[in-house]
Write a protein that holds these residues in place. Structure first.
Motif, PDB file in Angstrom:
ATOM      1  N   ASN A 115       0.817  -1.213   0.000  1.00  0.00           N
ATOM      2  CA  ASN A 115       0.000   0.000   0.000  1.00  0.00           C
ATOM      3  C   ASN A 115       0.854   1.268   0.000  1.00  0.00           C
ATOM      4  OD1 ASN A 115      -2.293  -1.795   0.539  1.00  0.00           O
ATOM      5  ND2 ASN A 115      -1.442  -1.929   2.618  1.00  0.00           N
ATOM      6  N   LEU A 116       0.320   2.290  -0.648  1.00  0.00           N
ATOM      7  CA  LEU A 116       0.976   3.595  -0.707  1.00  0.00           C
ATOM      8  C   LEU A 116      -0.074   4.677  -0.530  1.00  0.00           C
ATOM      9  CD1 LEU A 116       3.325   5.603  -1.455  1.00  0.00           C
ATOM     10  CD2 LEU A 116       2.589   5.323  -3.846  1.00  0.00           C
ATOM     11  N   PHE A 136       1.831  -0.458  13.706  1.00  0.00           N
ATOM     12  CA  PHE A 136       1.280  -1.788  13.449  1.00  0.00           C
ATOM     13  C   PHE A 136      -0.105  -1.818  14.065  1.00  0.00           C
ATOM     14  CE2 PHE A 136       5.855  -2.145  13.686  1.00  0.00           C
ATOM     15  CZ  PHE A 136       6.165  -2.865  12.548  1.00  0.00           C
ATOM     16  N   GLY A 137      -1.068  -2.326  13.309  1.00  0.00           N
ATOM     17  CA  GLY A 137      -2.433  -2.272  13.826  1.00  0.00           C
ATOM     18  C   GLY A 137      -3.296  -3.396  13.310  1.00  0.00           C
ATOM     19  N   LEU A 138      -4.473  -3.476  13.908  1.00  0.00           N
ATOM     20  CA  LEU A 138      -5.471  -4.453  13.485  1.00  0.00           C
ATOM     21  C   LEU A 138      -6.848  -3.811  13.588  1.00  0.00           C
ATOM     22  CD1 LEU A 138      -7.089  -5.591  16.249  1.00  0.00           C
ATOM     23  CD2 LEU A 138      -4.844  -6.603  16.630  1.00  0.00           C
ATOM     24  N   ALA A 139      -7.754  -4.326  12.802  1.00  0.00           N
ATOM     25  CA  ALA A 139      -9.148  -3.883  12.857  1.00  0.00           C
ATOM     26  C   ALA A 139     -10.023  -5.010  12.361  1.00  0.00           C
ATOM     27  CB  ALA A 139      -9.358  -2.632  12.008  1.00  0.00           C
ATOM     28  N   ASN A 161       2.553  -0.010   8.808  1.00  0.00           N
ATOM     29  CA  ASN A 161       2.774   1.244   8.079  1.00  0.00           C
ATOM     30  C   ASN A 161       4.087   1.900   8.487  1.00  0.00           C
ATOM     31  OD1 ASN A 161      -0.711   2.469   8.095  1.00  0.00           O
ATOM     32  ND2 ASN A 161       0.257   0.793   6.989  1.00  0.00           N
ATOM     33  N   TYR A 162       4.748   2.505   7.509  1.00  0.00           N
ATOM     34  CA  TYR A 162       5.844   3.446   7.782  1.00  0.00           C
ATOM     35  C   TYR A 162       5.384   4.809   7.295  1.00  0.00           C
ATOM     36  CZ  TYR A 162      10.171   6.066   7.458  1.00  0.00           C
ATOM     37  OH  TYR A 162      11.134   7.043   7.583  1.00  0.00           O
ATOM     38  N   ILE A 188       3.864  10.836   3.354  1.00  0.00           N
ATOM     39  CA  ILE A 188       3.866   9.650   2.517  1.00  0.00           C
ATOM     40  C   ILE A 188       3.830   8.445   3.454  1.00  0.00           C
ATOM     41  CG2 ILE A 188       6.396   9.682   2.376  1.00  0.00           C
ATOM     42  CD1 ILE A 188       6.091   8.362  -0.403  1.00  0.00           C
ATOM     43  N   VAL A 189       3.010   7.465   3.114  1.00  0.00           N
ATOM     44  CA  VAL A 189       2.857   6.277   3.951  1.00  0.00           C
ATOM     45  C   VAL A 189       3.062   5.047   3.074  1.00  0.00           C
ATOM     46  CG1 VAL A 189       1.411   5.047   5.606  1.00  0.00           C
ATOM     47  CG2 VAL A 189       1.127   7.521   5.320  1.00  0.00           C
ATOM     48  N   LEU A 190       3.968   4.173   3.514  1.00  0.00           N
ATOM     49  CA  LEU A 190       4.184   2.884   2.863  1.00  0.00           C
ATOM     50  C   LEU A 190       3.669   1.800   3.797  1.00  0.00           C
ATOM     51  CD1 LEU A 190       7.851   3.436   1.637  1.00  0.00           C
ATOM     52  CD2 LEU A 190       5.759   3.721   0.300  1.00  0.00           C
TER      53      LEU A 190
END
Length: 392
Positions: free
Chosen positions: A320-321, A386-389, A364-365, A347-349
């Motif tokens: 993802n970007l 780092f996450g969850l949903a 995500n970074y 910007i998120v990678l």
């Protein structure tokens, strides 16, 4: 160069958005397009859980590692009769730090093309405000434009109508509502700038601060082969301009316009939104606070694999970007002609794993640049999340 690239990508979206598979769900359907609602259920309870970890440093200074449970939301749905439906959402943020009744609305269906709605609504400004459930997204943080220019999640009491019309492969949707609207905090807040999210009021669900309701609406078209594009508006008087029948200020209005779209190019999913805010601010404060703002984001989600994992036959891994930018003060200084900055870019990678469509694990970074009004060297923030949903 980053500005040019982001603008080019956002401008390219309408031309390149294409769907690879049939999808009959529009943004307007988001409230009822949740896994807990069964076709035959009269009353159902569901919700979602969202949690993540954070490790960020600002200009090389880190505050360490932290964990948070951002949201635990509970849905209640009831099919009261053939034409009457009720849906509500109770949100718990950071445990019980904030408890909000996000939606509580009643729909009376006259026909597919005309449904009457009243209660606590999600005004349809952009797509995100109506379609923001955490399990639907591959990124831990919400888009900047959707939380800093558009004050999502925005819930307001009101009433209105919506509907859907079909013509061939096209579905046209419309929403029109009157709500209480934002308040004085748009300008009088602790952010030091014009800030629409600060216009949310504690007494929003009880009364209008100026007796002038806000108008919101969205028109969208979805081609089930190409995707959906929407144009939306939100506006009204935001300030308290009279007290005890006496005028204490002129009426000051705000206007929000947004364009959103959701589509696919082959296997690549694209989602984006651009919003512009125009706020009536006293002339003496315009350079300081800002009366024109804009922002946008582009999400690119690329499936990198679909393999059986631990008994999940259709588990999906995505790369993802996200590119995003917000400008809180569009304009120049009258005295020098120099650009007013007060802007943020990021910007998120990321990588995400979906064992099922209802559950997502995210890494995500995030790298962010923030400049003050004078354009001094940017404050740089970088870190991992780092996450969850998951729906339940």
């Amino acid at each position: 160069m980053r500005h040019v690239l982001l603008l080019w990508l956002l401008g390219l979206l309408p031309a390149c958005a294409a769907r690879a598979q049939v999808d009959t769900t529009t943004v307007q359907d988001a409230l009822y397009d949740r896994p807990f609602i069964g076709a035959m259920a009269q009353t159902a309870i569901g919700g979602y859980l969202e949690g993540n970890t954070n490790y960020f440093s600002e200009d090389g200074i880190a505050e360490g590692f932290s964990m948070e449970v951002r949201r635990f939301n509970v849905f209640l749905f009831s099919a009261i009769s053939e034409r009457v439906r009720l849906i509500s959402e109770l949100e718990f943020e950071h445990g019980t730090e904030e408890i909000n009744l996000e939606t509580a609305l009643l729909d009376f269906r006259i026909g597919t093309g005309l449904v009457l709605r009243g209660g606590i609504l999600l005004p349809p400004i952009g797509a995100f405000n109506q379609n923001h459930d955490a399990p639907l997204w591959e990124f831990v943080d919400r888009p900047l434009v959707s939380t800093e220019i558009i004050p999502a999640t925005l819930s307001e009491p009101g009433f209105g109508v919506y509907g859907k019309l079909f013509r061939g492969a096209l579905a046209f949707t419309y929403d029109v509502y009157l709500t209480n609207g934002l308040g004085d905090g748009v300008l009088l807040n602790g952010e030091g700038r014009t800030h629409l999210p600060s216009g949310k009021r504690e007494d929003l669900f009880a009364e209008d601060n100026n007796g002038s309701p806000a108008l919101s609406g969205r028109l969208a078209v979805r081609d089930y082969r190409l995707g959906e594009v929407g144009l939306s508006y939100y506006g009204g008087v935001y300030n308290t301009y009279r007290r005890d029948g006496e005028a204490i200020d002129v009426r000051r209005r705000l206007h929000l316009v947004a364009v959103d779209l959701d589509g696919e190019v082959g296997p690549v999913a694209l989602r984006g939104e651009v919003a512009w805010a125009f706020v009536d601010v006293p002339a003496a404060l315009r350079e300081f606070a800002g009366h024109r703002q804009w922002g946008g984001y582009l999400d690119v989600v690329v499936p990198v694999g679909r393999w059986p994992v631990l008994g999940y036959e259709d588990a999906v891994f995505n790369a993802n970007l996200r590119l995003e930018r917000v400008d809180f003060n569009v304009g120049t200084f009258a005295s020098t002609g120099a650009k007013i900055h007060d802007e943020v870019e990021a910007i998120v990678l990321g990588l995400s794993f979906r064992p099922t469509p209802e559950t997502v694990f995210r890494a995500n970074y995030r790298y962010r640049w923030e400049r003050d009004r004078l354009g001094n060297p940017a404050v740089r923030t970088a870190g991992f999340q780092f996450g969850l949903a998951t729906y339940f």
